[in-house]
Design an enzyme around this catalytic site. Structure first.
Site, PDB file in Angstrom:
ATOM      1  N   GLY A  75      11.917 -51.770  28.853  1.00 47.87           N
ATOM      2  CA  GLY A  75      10.565 -52.020  29.348  1.00 47.87           C
ATOM      3  C   GLY A  75      10.374 -53.389  29.974  1.00 47.87           C
ATOM      4  O   GLY A  75       9.246 -53.824  30.203  1.00 47.87           O
ATOM      5  N   GLU A  95      12.136 -49.102  19.114  1.00 45.48           N
ATOM      6  CA  GLU A  95      10.700 -49.246  18.812  1.00 45.48           C
ATOM      7  C   GLU A  95      10.414 -48.742  17.394  1.00 45.48           C
ATOM      8  O   GLU A  95       9.539 -49.264  16.708  1.00 45.48           O
ATOM      9  CB  GLU A  95       9.870 -48.494  19.861  1.00 45.48           C
ATOM     10  CG  GLU A  95       9.826 -49.273  21.171  1.00 45.48           C
ATOM     11  CD  GLU A  95       9.661 -48.425  22.415  1.00 45.48           C
ATOM     12  OE1 GLU A  95       9.276 -47.247  22.305  1.00 45.48           O
ATOM     13  OE2 GLU A  95       9.921 -48.950  23.517  1.00 45.48           O
ATOM     14  N   HIS A 111      15.311 -45.093  17.691  1.00 47.48           N
ATOM     15  CA  HIS A 111      14.932 -45.883  18.865  1.00 47.48           C
ATOM     16  C   HIS A 111      14.507 -47.278  18.391  1.00 47.48           C
ATOM     17  O   HIS A 111      13.923 -47.421  17.320  1.00 47.48           O
ATOM     18  CB  HIS A 111      13.772 -45.188  19.604  1.00 47.48           C
ATOM     19  CG  HIS A 111      13.481 -45.822  20.926  1.00 47.48           C
ATOM     20  ND1 HIS A 111      12.740 -46.976  21.034  1.00 47.48           N
ATOM     21  CD2 HIS A 111      13.856 -45.490  22.183  1.00 47.48           C
ATOM     22  CE1 HIS A 111      12.674 -47.318  22.318  1.00 47.48           C
ATOM     23  NE2 HIS A 111      13.337 -46.439  23.033  1.00 47.48           N
ATOM     24  N   ASN A 130      12.396 -40.294  28.046  1.00 44.30           N
ATOM     25  CA  ASN A 130      11.714 -40.562  26.774  1.00 44.30           C
ATOM     26  C   ASN A 130      10.273 -40.914  27.118  1.00 44.30           C
ATOM     27  O   ASN A 130      10.000 -41.995  27.617  1.00 44.30           O
ATOM     28  CB  ASN A 130      12.419 -41.730  26.065  1.00 44.30           C
ATOM     29  CG  ASN A 130      11.685 -42.170  24.817  1.00 44.30           C
ATOM     30  OD1 ASN A 130      10.786 -41.489  24.326  1.00 44.30           O
ATOM     31  ND2 ASN A 130      12.067 -43.331  24.289  1.00 44.30           N
ATOM     32  N   GLU A 135      21.061 -49.080  24.071  1.00 47.37           N
ATOM     33  CA  GLU A 135      19.866 -49.653  24.692  1.00 47.37           C
ATOM     34  C   GLU A 135      19.697 -51.096  24.224  1.00 47.37           C
ATOM     35  O   GLU A 135      19.137 -51.332  23.137  1.00 47.37           O
ATOM     36  CB  GLU A 135      18.622 -48.853  24.302  1.00 47.37           C
ATOM     37  CG  GLU A 135      18.660 -47.408  24.722  1.00 47.37           C
ATOM     38  CD  GLU A 135      17.260 -46.817  24.880  1.00 47.37           C
ATOM     39  OE1 GLU A 135      16.939 -46.386  25.979  1.00 47.37           O
ATOM     40  OE2 GLU A 135      16.490 -46.817  23.904  1.00 47.37           O
ATOM     41  N   SER A 140      15.263 -50.051  31.160  1.00 46.82           N
ATOM     42  CA  SER A 140      14.824 -50.302  32.537  1.00 46.82           C
ATOM     43  C   SER A 140      15.627 -49.533  33.594  1.00 46.82           C
ATOM     44  O   SER A 140      15.834 -50.028  34.702  1.00 46.82           O
ATOM     45  CB  SER A 140      14.849 -51.808  32.849  1.00 46.82           C
ATOM     46  OG  SER A 140      13.933 -52.486  32.010  1.00 46.82           O
ATOM     47  N   LYS A 193       7.816 -41.370  25.146  1.00 45.15           N
ATOM     48  CA  LYS A 193       7.130 -42.202  24.142  1.00 45.15           C
ATOM     49  C   LYS A 193       5.742 -41.621  23.858  1.00 45.15           C
ATOM     50  O   LYS A 193       5.585 -40.402  23.861  1.00 45.15           O
ATOM     51  CB  LYS A 193       7.100 -43.662  24.603  1.00 45.15           C
ATOM     52  CG  LYS A 193       8.498 -44.154  25.004  1.00 45.15           C
ATOM     53  CD  LYS A 193       8.613 -45.621  25.216  1.00 45.15           C
ATOM     54  CE  LYS A 193      10.048 -45.948  25.615  1.00 45.15           C
ATOM     55  NZ  LYS A 193      10.296 -47.361  25.789  1.00 45.15           N
TER      56      LYS A 193
HETATM   57  P1  PGA Z   1      12.484 -48.171  29.632  1.00 47.09           P
HETATM   58  O1  PGA Z   1      12.639 -47.551  28.153  1.00 47.09           O
HETATM   59  O2  PGA Z   1      13.244 -47.280  30.561  1.00 47.09           O
HETATM   60  O3  PGA Z   1      11.013 -48.183  29.889  1.00 47.09           O
HETATM   61  O4  PGA Z   1      13.085 -49.547  29.581  1.00 47.09           O
HETATM   62  C1  PGA Z   1      13.863 -46.994  27.746  1.00 47.09           C
HETATM   63  C2  PGA Z   1      13.744 -46.518  26.337  1.00 47.09           C
HETATM   64  O5  PGA Z   1      13.001 -47.137  25.551  1.00 47.09           O
HETATM   65  O6  PGA Z   1      14.378 -45.524  25.945  1.00 47.09           O
END
Ligand code: PGA
Length: 256
Positions: free
Chosen positions: A176, A100, A98, A13, A170, A216, A15
């Site tokens: 993150g 976010e 997601h 992903n 997730e 992560s 982003k």
């Molecule tokens: P990350 O993000 O691997 O940077 O923790 C995962 C995601 O948001 O899908």
């Protein structure tokens, strides 16, 4: 058949990262890497890079998708991009819900459900993200939050429609942050999610259903996650931005 015998998914992903040129360069490099044939590779790229990414991935085992779609089919929705447009640009899947988007763009479970319907109508595979906050986990609400998200996502879908979806679990506190949930806890949550899917759709769909883990995931922890029978794949954010770290996840020498 064990879940582990299913082909595993490694999804990146990106982003809000990468220009058209950067996307093309990355995919050119990635498609030359000898990926483990047990893996299917997915890349969720920005809208602007979709056509170039699809072109660069042609003939490889990389599937290209979008990171969002509008819940509306078309109309006066300035700045929005429809499922039909994303499909037309060559996407095969779309990340929906997601955390976010749920957090920064106020996407409710109802909006997530409407987007899933739009995706299905365009034959785009929905990769639906679910997960709890740290507070919800501490208060012991992980299962009820996930049940609510999954029930809403799948509500009113036939078993056939529902079988097109994938879920990515997730935990929001793991995204993150460098914190990864403990393997046994992830496995327990995945078992719980699979039970919801089986109850809502059918045992057969539940068994086949792909449940990914995200938060992560990186080159050092991906192998042990992917070895688990309960984990059908990983959704990788920051470690997918760099071709070297993503290649290490995709071409994992530990897996036989
Ligand atoms: P990350 O993000 O691997 O940077 O923790 C995962 C995601 O948001 O899908």
């Amino acid at each position: 058949m064990l879940h582990s015998q299913k082909r595993k998914i490694i999804a990146g992903n990106w982003k809000m990262h990468k220009t058209i040129g950067e996307a093309r360069h990355y995919i050119d490099l990635l498609s030359k890497i000898k990926a483990d044939p047990n893996y299917k590779i997915l890349l969720g790229v920005p809208f602007t890079a979709l056509p170039a990414a699809v072109e660069a991935a042609a003939g490889s085992n990389i599937e290209i998708g979008a990171q969002n779609i509008s819940e509306h089919a078309e109309g006066a929705y300035t700045g929005e991009v429809s499922a039909h447009m994303v499909k037309d640009a060559g996407a095969e899947f779309v990340i929906i819900g997601h955390s976010e988007r749920r957090q920064h763009f106020h996407e409710s479970n109802d909006i997530v459900h409407a987007k899933i319907r739009r995706a299905l109508a365009e034959k785009l595979q929905p990769l639906v993200c679910v997960g709890e906050t740290l507070e919800q986990r501490k208060e012991g609400h992980t299962e009820s939050i996930l049940a609510e998200q999954i029930h809403s996502a799948l509500s009113g879908l036939t078993a056939k429609e529902g079988s097109q979806l994938m879920i990515a679990y997730e935990p929001i506190w793991a995204i993150g942050t460098g914190l990864v949930a403990e393997l046994e806890k992830i496995e327990a949550v995945h078992r719980f999610c699979r039970r919801q899917v089986s109850d809502l759709l059918s045992d057969e769909v539940g068994f086949q259903f792909k449940i990914l883990y995200g938060g992560s995931v990186n080159a050092s922890n991906a192998a042990s996650l992917l070895e688990s029978d309960e984990i059908d794949g990983v959704l990788v954010g920051s470690a997918s931005l760099n071709i070297d770290s993503f290649s290490k996840i995709v071409n994992n020498p530990k897996r036989t």
